[in-house]
Scaffold this motif. Structure first.
Motif, PDB file in Angstrom:
ATOM      1  N   ARG A  97      -5.718  12.032 -18.131  1.00 29.74           N
ATOM      2  CA  ARG A  97      -6.057  12.896 -17.000  1.00 29.74           C
ATOM      3  C   ARG A  97      -6.393  12.100 -15.734  1.00 29.74           C
ATOM      4  N   TRP A  98      -6.901  10.887 -15.913  1.00 38.83           N
ATOM      5  CA  TRP A  98      -7.329  10.098 -14.761  1.00 38.83           C
ATOM      6  C   TRP A  98      -6.165   9.776 -13.824  1.00 38.83           C
ATOM      7  N   ILE A  99      -4.919   9.711 -14.358  1.00 35.24           N
ATOM      8  CA  ILE A  99      -3.761   9.426 -13.503  1.00 35.24           C
ATOM      9  C   ILE A  99      -3.603  10.522 -12.453  1.00 35.24           C
ATOM     10  N   ALA A 100      -3.781  11.774 -12.882  1.00 33.48           N
ATOM     11  CA  ALA A 100      -3.665  12.902 -11.953  1.00 33.48           C
ATOM     12  C   ALA A 100      -4.755  12.851 -10.893  1.00 33.48           C
ATOM     13  N   TYR A 101      -5.973  12.453 -11.292  1.00 35.68           N
ATOM     14  CA  TYR A 101      -7.068  12.373 -10.318  1.00 35.68           C
ATOM     15  C   TYR A 101      -6.866  11.211  -9.337  1.00 35.68           C
ATOM     16  N   VAL A 102      -6.242  10.118  -9.814  1.00 37.53           N
ATOM     17  CA  VAL A 102      -5.896   9.023  -8.893  1.00 37.53           C
ATOM     18  C   VAL A 102      -4.872   9.519  -7.871  1.00 37.53           C
ATOM     19  N   GLY A 103      -3.877  10.264  -8.340  1.00 41.59           N
ATOM     20  CA  GLY A 103      -2.891  10.846  -7.445  1.00 41.59           C
ATOM     21  C   GLY A 103      -3.520  11.783  -6.431  1.00 41.59           C
ATOM     22  N   LEU A 104      -4.469  12.592  -6.895  1.00 41.81           N
ATOM     23  CA  LEU A 104      -5.190  13.501  -5.999  1.00 41.81           C
ATOM     24  C   LEU A 104      -5.951  12.713  -4.935  1.00 41.81           C
ATOM     25  N   ALA A 105      -6.607  11.629  -5.335  1.00 46.12           N
ATOM     26  CA  ALA A 105      -7.364  10.807  -4.383  1.00 46.12           C
ATOM     27  C   ALA A 105      -6.434  10.194  -3.335  1.00 46.12           C
ATOM     28  N   ILE A 106      -5.249   9.762  -3.758  1.00 49.73           N
ATOM     29  CA  ILE A 106      -4.276   9.185  -2.821  1.00 49.73           C
ATOM     30  C   ILE A 106      -3.830  10.243  -1.814  1.00 49.73           C
ATOM     31  N   ILE A 107      -3.533  11.448  -2.300  1.00 47.77           N
ATOM     32  CA  ILE A 107      -3.087  12.521  -1.405  1.00 47.77           C
ATOM     33  C   ILE A 107      -4.194  12.890  -0.422  1.00 47.77           C
ATOM     34  N   VAL A 138       0.835  -1.202   0.000  1.00 46.10           N
ATOM     35  CA  VAL A 138       0.000   0.000   0.000  1.00 46.10           C
ATOM     36  C   VAL A 138       0.864   1.244   0.000  1.00 46.10           C
ATOM     37  N   ALA A 139       1.879   1.275   0.880  1.00 40.91           N
ATOM     38  CA  ALA A 139       2.764   2.444   0.964  1.00 40.91           C
ATOM     39  C   ALA A 139       3.493   2.670  -0.359  1.00 40.91           C
ATOM     40  N   PHE A 140       3.979   1.591  -0.980  1.00 39.16           N
ATOM     41  CA  PHE A 140       4.698   1.697  -2.248  1.00 39.16           C
ATOM     42  C   PHE A 140       3.804   2.262  -3.347  1.00 39.16           C
ATOM     43  N   LEU A 141       2.588   1.706  -3.481  1.00 37.59           N
ATOM     44  CA  LEU A 141       1.666   2.167  -4.529  1.00 37.59           C
ATOM     45  C   LEU A 141       1.261   3.621  -4.312  1.00 37.59           C
ATOM     46  N   MET A 142       1.036   3.998  -3.056  1.00 36.26           N
ATOM     47  CA  MET A 142       0.649   5.382  -2.770  1.00 36.26           C
ATOM     48  C   MET A 142       1.786   6.339  -3.105  1.00 36.26           C
ATOM     49  N   VAL A 143       3.001   5.960  -2.760  1.00 32.68           N
ATOM     50  CA  VAL A 143       4.164   6.815  -3.028  1.00 32.68           C
ATOM     51  C   VAL A 143       4.352   7.022  -4.529  1.00 32.68           C
ATOM     52  N   VAL A 144       4.229   5.943  -5.316  1.00 28.16           N
ATOM     53  CA  VAL A 144       4.375   6.061  -6.774  1.00 28.16           C
ATOM     54  C   VAL A 144       3.279   6.971  -7.342  1.00 28.16           C
ATOM     55  N   GLY A 145       2.026   6.794  -6.894  1.00 27.39           N
ATOM     56  CA  GLY A 145       0.925   7.637  -7.369  1.00 27.39           C
ATOM     57  C   GLY A 145       1.130   9.098  -7.019  1.00 27.39           C
ATOM     58  N   CYS A 148      -4.531  19.364  -1.522  1.00 28.04           N
ATOM     59  CA  CYS A 148      -5.551  18.700  -2.356  1.00 28.04           C
ATOM     60  C   CYS A 148      -6.439  19.721  -3.057  1.00 28.04           C
ATOM     61  N   TRP A 149      -6.863  20.733  -2.325  1.00 26.35           N
ATOM     62  CA  TRP A 149      -7.714  21.779  -2.910  1.00 26.35           C
ATOM     63  C   TRP A 149      -6.962  22.529  -4.000  1.00 26.35           C
ATOM     64  N   LYS A 150      -5.699  22.860  -3.724  1.00 29.65           N
ATOM     65  CA  LYS A 150      -4.885  23.580  -4.700  1.00 29.65           C
ATOM     66  C   LYS A 150      -4.680  22.731  -5.957  1.00 29.65           C
ATOM     67  N   MET A 151      -4.408  21.443  -5.757  1.00 29.29           N
ATOM     68  CA  MET A 151      -4.193  20.541  -6.889  1.00 29.29           C
ATOM     69  C   MET A 151      -5.466  20.375  -7.711  1.00 29.29           C
ATOM     70  N   TRP A 152      -6.613  20.290  -7.046  1.00 28.04           N
ATOM     71  CA  TRP A 152      -7.899  20.190  -7.730  1.00 28.04           C
ATOM     72  C   TRP A 152      -8.115  21.394  -8.644  1.00 28.04           C
ATOM     73  N   ARG A 153      -7.797  22.589  -8.150  1.00 26.72           N
ATOM     74  CA  ARG A 153      -7.953  23.801  -8.963  1.00 26.72           C
ATOM     75  C   ARG A 153      -6.985  23.800 -10.135  1.00 26.72           C
ATOM     76  N   GLU A 154      -5.740  23.346  -9.887  1.00 29.63           N
ATOM     77  CA  GLU A 154      -4.740  23.323 -10.960  1.00 29.63           C
ATOM     78  C   GLU A 154      -5.099  22.314 -12.045  1.00 29.63           C
ATOM     79  N   LEU A 155      -5.772  21.233 -11.672  1.00 29.49           N
ATOM     80  CA  LEU A 155      -6.190  20.240 -12.662  1.00 29.49           C
ATOM     81  C   LEU A 155      -7.269  20.772 -13.601  1.00 29.49           C
ATOM     82  N   ARG A 156      -7.864  21.898 -13.209  1.00 30.00           N
ATOM     83  CA  ARG A 156      -8.933  22.467 -14.012  1.00 30.00           C
ATOM     84  C   ARG A 156      -8.455  23.684 -14.816  1.00 30.00           C
ATOM     85  N   THR A 157      -7.132  23.764 -15.082  1.00 26.76           N
ATOM     86  CA  THR A 157      -6.601  24.842 -15.911  1.00 26.76           C
ATOM     87  C   THR A 157      -7.137  24.715 -17.334  1.00 26.76           C
TER      88      THR A 157
END
Length: 222
Positions: free
Chosen positions: A188-198, A13-20, A88-97
């Motif tokens: 784009r879904w990769i970034a949203y997966v990363g956001l969900a992990i964070i 779990v830790a490894f997968l979260m870190v990579v994401g 997370c909030w900042k990243m969510w806004r940046e994903l909507r550029t």
């Protein structure tokens, strides 16, 4: 508190979260650097991008040396979780550029006319090298701290995975920043997966940080 380790081993779990986390934040950092450099003349653009990547690498090393120790201090795990929630909030806004901004950042990073309009990042507002450099350094300070904090929160009980995550973060910024940025724009879904992990890591840190200080709060109240 819901635990992913109930279904998988804690190290997995830790490894997968870190990579994401590293994939999402390295690409995000690269896009910010590209946006800041997009308004520069061609001869200055590569210098600004190199400055951004070097600054992000050095800052990640510096923050990594202090963040893991700081998270061991009672109360700072909770504070780190709250800070990561803001990330997370900042990243969510940046994903909507806008698509135009993303194209300008990609063209600046690649040095190519990707949209076939005859210019490279031609639509970006013009700026001086010093203006772009300040924007990049300020963004790097914030995003490097975000990256180190997220990785430390995800893997602080697994030091080898924590070290791997920080090395991976540096490698992605130094060697594959533009590729990761383009990958995240295409998928784009990769970034949203990363956001969900964070988001998961931040909520876990807030919960564990609160449980850490709760006995102390009871002791003071008593």
């Amino acid at each position: 508190m819901f635990e992913l380790s109930n279904f998988f081993g804690p190290e997995v779990v830790a490894f997968l979260m870190v990579v994401g986390i590293d994939l999402a934040l390295a690409g995000d950092n690269a896009i910010v650097i590209g946006l800041a450099a997009a308004g520069l003349p061609k001869e200055q653009r590569n210098k600004a991008i190199l400055l951004g990547v070097l600054a992000a690498t050095v800052l990640r090393i510096i923050f990594a040396l202090v963040t893991t120790q700081l998270l061991a201090i009672v109360g700072l795990l909770l504070a780190g979780g709250v800070l990561l929630l803001w990330v997370c909030w900042k990243m969510w806004r940046e994903l909507r550029t806008t698509h135009a901004e993303e194209e300008a950042a990609e063209e600046a990073l690649e040095g190519k006319d990707l949209n076939q309009d005859g210019t490279i990042a031609g639509g970006a507002p013009r700026k001086t090298f010093s203006q772009a450099a300040w924007q990049i350094v300020i963004a790097d300070v914030s995003m490097s701290l975000d990256n180190v904090l997220a990785v430390a929160g995800a893997a602080r009980e697994h030091p080898y995975i924590l070290a791997f995550g920080l090395l991976l973060s540096i490698a992605l910024m130094g060697l594959a920043a533009s590729y990761i940025a383009r990958l995240l724009q295409r998928y784009r879904w990769i970034a949203y997966v990363g956001l969900a992990i964070i988001l998961y890591v931040s909520l876990k840190m807030i919960y564990e940080g609160f449980m850490e200080i709760y006995p102390l709060m009871n002791g003071v109240a008593g």
